[in-house]
Design an enzyme around this catalytic site. Structure first.
Site, PDB file in Angstrom:
ATOM      1  N   LYS A 145       0.875  -1.191   0.000  1.00  0.00           N
ATOM      2  CA  LYS A 145       0.000   0.000   0.000  1.00  0.00           C
ATOM      3  C   LYS A 145       0.903   1.229   0.000  1.00  0.00           C
ATOM      4  O   LYS A 145       1.281   1.767   1.041  1.00  0.00           O
ATOM      5  CB  LYS A 145      -0.920  -0.052   1.219  1.00  0.00           C
ATOM      6  CG  LYS A 145      -2.276   0.545   0.960  1.00  0.00           C
ATOM      7  CD  LYS A 145      -3.266   0.188   2.028  1.00  0.00           C
ATOM      8  CE  LYS A 145      -4.372   1.216   2.137  1.00  0.00           C
ATOM      9  NZ  LYS A 145      -5.169   1.400   0.932  1.00  0.00           N
TER      10      LYS A 145
HETATM   11  N1  PMP Z   1      -7.849  -2.263  -3.525  1.00  0.00           N
HETATM   12  C1  PMP Z   1      -7.335  -1.023  -3.404  1.00  0.00           C
HETATM   13  C2  PMP Z   1      -6.709  -0.386  -4.573  1.00  0.00           C
HETATM   14  C3  PMP Z   1      -7.418  -0.355  -2.164  1.00  0.00           C
HETATM   15  O1  PMP Z   1      -6.915   0.885  -2.035  1.00  0.00           O
HETATM   16  C4  PMP Z   1      -8.045  -0.986  -1.071  1.00  0.00           C
HETATM   17  C5  PMP Z   1      -8.155  -0.273   0.245  1.00  0.00           C
HETATM   18  N2  PMP Z   1      -7.021  -0.509   1.042  1.00  0.00           N
HETATM   19  C6  PMP Z   1      -8.555  -2.279  -1.252  1.00  0.00           C
HETATM   20  C7  PMP Z   1      -8.433  -2.884  -2.494  1.00  0.00           C
HETATM   21  C8  PMP Z   1      -9.205  -3.004  -0.125  1.00  0.00           C
HETATM   22  O2  PMP Z   1      -8.240  -3.354   0.844  1.00  0.00           O
HETATM   23  P1  PMP Z   1      -8.614  -3.576   2.360  1.00  0.00           P
HETATM   24  O3  PMP Z   1      -9.779  -4.484   2.380  1.00  0.00           O
HETATM   25  O4  PMP Z   1      -7.398  -4.199   2.940  1.00  0.00           O
HETATM   26  O5  PMP Z   1      -8.939  -2.245   2.940  1.00  0.00           O
END
Ligand code: PMP
Length: 289
Positions: free
Chosen positions: A153
């Protein structure tokens, strides 16, 4: 909206007023997008504030930091402890939490040993709201996994998300749905994607997506509810045979989708597996499952 005169944030080992938090304009992250972050939620539960999937989020922060060569001098346990202190100091239970690890002053394209950890929390409703989303199949693709660590991330990845969401909204849609570099459906700009057909859920496999923590939770809930989940690649033509679809992510939670371009999903949202999962997710996060 994110803070007021009483808000405390965590910055470099101390809790300080948000109004006094400062950073260098020469921070490498400011110029090149080389920071890493998390989006986390805590929920008011019968036992008090509970940070949902805290370990998973802080382990992913460690993974992202390692991939960007950013020094993160706290263990996962310490980060969770700081996070609970932050909630308590701000009197928050239902909150969105944003840890950001960013690089210090450095105008070159090499890692810098100087890093800063910022953590803030605020009350934030469901990111995509409660109404069914009208999606636009973006002209932007998700980043090629050979151009970056797609499972990390990284702040810079979100320029792609901002471009896609801005395009979708400027054309009158609510959100974007992005393909991978091969033209298969990948994910939203900040959420993973599932569709339902004949009582089975389908979602793109890991490889070209951010493998979300909510996505993993949705798969677990589906298994508990006896719903079959298939991870596979698919394109827009196949999606146009689906009965329903939803996004999932920490900020968005589980958000039903009405349409993609001019294809309208035929099922009534309340009659879908996605709706059942949305209800179960609510119960799980608030400790009432
Ligand atoms: N895809 C992207 C591009 C994101 O930014 C997120 C948010 N973090 C997610 C998927 C979903 O991830 P998570 O469930 O870990 O928040």
């Amino acid at each position: 909206m994110y803070y007021n005169n009483n808000t405390l944030v965590f910055l470099d080992g101390k809790f300080i007023p948000a109004t006094e938090a400062q950073t260098s304009l020469y921070a490498q992250t400011m110029h090149y997008g080389s920071g890493v972050f998390e989006g986390i939620r805590s929920y008011a539960t019968p036992k008090g504030a509970h940070i949902f999937k805290a370990t998973e989020h802080y382990e992913r922060l460690h993974y992202s930091a390692q991939k960007m060569h950013l020094n993160l001098p706290y263990t996962t346990k310490e980060l969770i402890d700081i996070n609970y202190q932050l909630l308590e100091k701000n009197g928050l239970q239902d909150a969105y939490i944003r840890p950001l690890l960013y690089a210090g002053a450095n105008m070159s394209l090499t890692p810098t040993p100087e890093t800063h950890l910022f953590m803030a929390a605020w009350e934030w409703g469901r990111y995509l709201g409660d109404s069914l989303q009208r999606l636009y199949l973006s002209s932007f693709q998700r980043p090629n996994p050979r151009s970056t660590f797609i499972g990390a991330k990284i702040t810079g990845h979100y320029t792609n998300s901002i471009m896609a969401t801005t395009e979708a909204k400027s054309l009158g849609y609510d959100e974007a749905l992005l393909c991978d570099m091969n033209g298969n459906i990948a994910e939203g700009s900040g959420a993973n994607f599932f569709y339902e057909k004949d009582n089975t859920l389908y979602t793109p496999p890991q490889g070209n997506i951010l493998p979300g923590i909510t996505r993993a939770t949705v798969i677990e809930i589906a298994q508990q509810l006896g719903i079959n989940v298939v991870e596979k690649l698919f394109g827009f033509d196949e999606l146009k045979t689906a009965n329903s679809a939803f996004f999932c992510g920490t900020a968005a939670e589980v958000a039903g989708i009405k349409s993609v371009n001019d294809y309208i999903f035929p099922s009534n949202w309340q009659d879908t597996k996605g709706y059942l999962i949305q209800q179960a997710y609510k119960q799980l996060t608030t400790g009432t499952f």
